[in-house]
Design a protein around this motif. Structure first.
Motif, short mmCIF file in Angstrom:
data_model
loop_
_atom_site.label_atom_id
_atom_site.label_comp_id
_atom_site.label_asym_id
_atom_site.label_seq_id
_atom_site.Cartn_x
_atom_site.Cartn_y
_atom_site.Cartn_z
N LYS A 125 10.03 -9.06 1.35
CA LYS A 125 10.00 -10.66 1.26
C LYS A 125 8.65 -10.86 0.27
N ALA A 126 7.59 -9.99 0.42
CA ALA A 126 6.40 -10.50 -0.29
C ALA A 126 6.93 -10.29 -2.20
N ILE A 127 7.59 -9.21 -2.26
CA ILE A 127 7.74 -9.00 -3.50
C ILE A 127 8.67 -9.77 -4.15
N ASN A 128 9.91 -10.18 -3.42
CA ASN A 128 10.73 -11.18 -3.65
C ASN A 128 10.18 -12.46 -4.04
N GLU A 129 9.24 -12.97 -3.06
CA GLU A 129 8.54 -14.07 -3.31
C GLU A 129 7.84 -14.24 -4.45
N ALA A 130 7.19 -13.14 -4.78
CA ALA A 130 6.38 -13.01 -6.13
C ALA A 130 7.24 -13.25 -7.33
N LEU A 131 8.44 -12.40 -7.24
CA LEU A 131 9.21 -12.61 -8.45
C LEU A 131 9.89 -13.88 -8.75
N GLU A 132 10.26 -14.57 -7.43
CA GLU A 132 11.13 -15.95 -7.48
C GLU A 132 9.93 -16.76 -8.21
N GLU A 133 8.54 -16.76 -7.89
CA GLU A 133 7.63 -17.62 -8.52
C GLU A 133 7.41 -17.39 -10.11
N ARG A 134 7.82 -16.20 -10.43
CA ARG A 134 7.34 -15.94 -11.75
C ARG A 134 8.84 -15.93 -12.65
N GLU A 135 9.78 -15.52 -11.97
CA GLU A 135 11.23 -15.34 -12.97
C GLU A 135 12.18 -16.41 -12.20
N GLY A 136 11.86 -16.73 -10.93
CA GLY A 136 13.03 -17.66 -10.37
C GLY A 136 14.20 -17.01 -9.69
N PHE A 137 14.05 -15.76 -9.35
CA PHE A 137 14.97 -14.73 -8.76
C PHE A 137 14.13 -13.47 -8.24
N GLY A 138 14.33 -13.01 -7.23
CA GLY A 138 14.00 -11.84 -6.41
C GLY A 138 14.61 -10.88 -6.90
N GLY A 139 15.54 -10.31 -6.09
CA GLY A 139 16.41 -9.21 -6.29
C GLY A 139 16.19 -7.86 -5.86
N VAL A 140 15.27 -7.65 -5.18
CA VAL A 140 14.89 -6.53 -4.50
C VAL A 140 15.37 -6.31 -2.99
N ASP A 141 16.23 -5.50 -2.84
CA ASP A 141 16.91 -5.35 -1.63
C ASP A 141 16.20 -4.50 -0.43
N ASN A 142 15.32 -3.61 -1.08
CA ASN A 142 14.46 -2.92 0.21
C ASN A 142 13.54 -2.36 -0.54
N VAL A 143 11.99 -1.88 0.44
CA VAL A 143 10.96 -1.25 -0.20
C VAL A 143 11.10 0.32 0.55
N TYR A 144 10.95 1.23 -0.05
CA TYR A 144 10.58 2.50 0.75
C TYR A 144 9.16 3.20 0.59
N PHE A 145 8.76 3.89 1.57
CA PHE A 145 7.51 4.54 1.57
C PHE A 145 8.00 5.91 0.93
N ARG A 146 7.15 6.24 -0.10
CA ARG A 146 7.42 7.56 -0.73
C ARG A 146 6.33 8.56 -0.33
N SER A 147 5.20 7.93 0.48
CA SER A 147 3.97 8.52 1.02
C SER A 147 3.65 7.71 2.14
N PHE A 148 3.00 8.12 3.05
CA PHE A 148 2.21 7.05 3.89
C PHE A 148 1.24 7.74 4.92
N ILE A 149 -0.02 7.29 4.62
CA ILE A 149 -1.25 7.91 5.21
C ILE A 149 -1.96 7.03 5.75
N VAL A 150 -2.49 7.02 7.24
CA VAL A 150 -3.49 6.06 7.93
C VAL A 150 -4.53 6.88 8.16
N GLN A 151 -5.69 6.56 7.82
CA GLN A 151 -7.06 7.27 8.27
C GLN A 151 -8.07 6.44 9.05
#
Length: 151
Positions: A125-151
């Motif tokens: 949602k955040a990525i699509n909102e940022a793209l909509e602000e800049r380009e008028g259209f989002g278009g990202v369907d999903n975000v995926y974690f390629r790596s994930f570390i919590v310390q």
């Protein structure tokens, strides 16, 4: 903007069916300025899936704790190459939005699969909102974690 038949052309990206030619193929041919990896999926849906790998990892403090999160992300789209080009072109602004979302996440939320899935939805949602602000259209369907570390 007028199309080849003289009618007004829709400036928004179009869905790309599998096997169809992308009307904006530059993004799929390695012309992205940061040379982010773009991979086209061959899965079972009727639309082509293109993946954009963000060039660097994201590291942030987590909300209400001293913990840190470090993630590598990719985004997917079923739309034409313009969405990939915009992800590359606006990566600095997108990184800022993503880091803000990560910083607003509680450590306890990331302990479960459901919490990680909610974070994926918030990042999309955040990525699509940022793209909509800049380009008028989002278009990202999903975000995926390629790596994930919590310390």
């Amino acid at each position: 903007m007028l199309g080849p038949d003289g009618e007004k052309e829709d400036p928004n990206p179009k869905l790309v069916r599998k096997g169809d030619e992308d009307p904006f193929p530059a993004a799929s041919e390695g012309d992205l300025k940061d040379k982010a990896a773009v991979v086209h999926g061959a899965g079972g849906g009727k639309y082509r899936t293109a993946y954009y790998d963000f060039t660097e990892e994201f590291t942030s403090n987590l909300g209400n704790s001293g913990a840190l999160v470090q993630v590598s992300l990719a985004a997917s789209t079923h739309y034409d190459g313009r969405v990939l080009m915009w992800l590359d072109e606006h990566e600095t602004a997108l990184r800022s939005r993503i880091l803000t979302e990560l910083a607003a996440t509680d450590e306890a939320d990331l302990a479960s699969v459901a919490g990680k899935e909610k974070l994926q939805q918030r990042l999309t949602k955040a990525i699509n909102e940022a793209l909509e602000e800049r380009e008028g259209f989002g278009g990202v369907d999903n975000v995926y974690f390629r790596s994930f570390i919590v310390q």
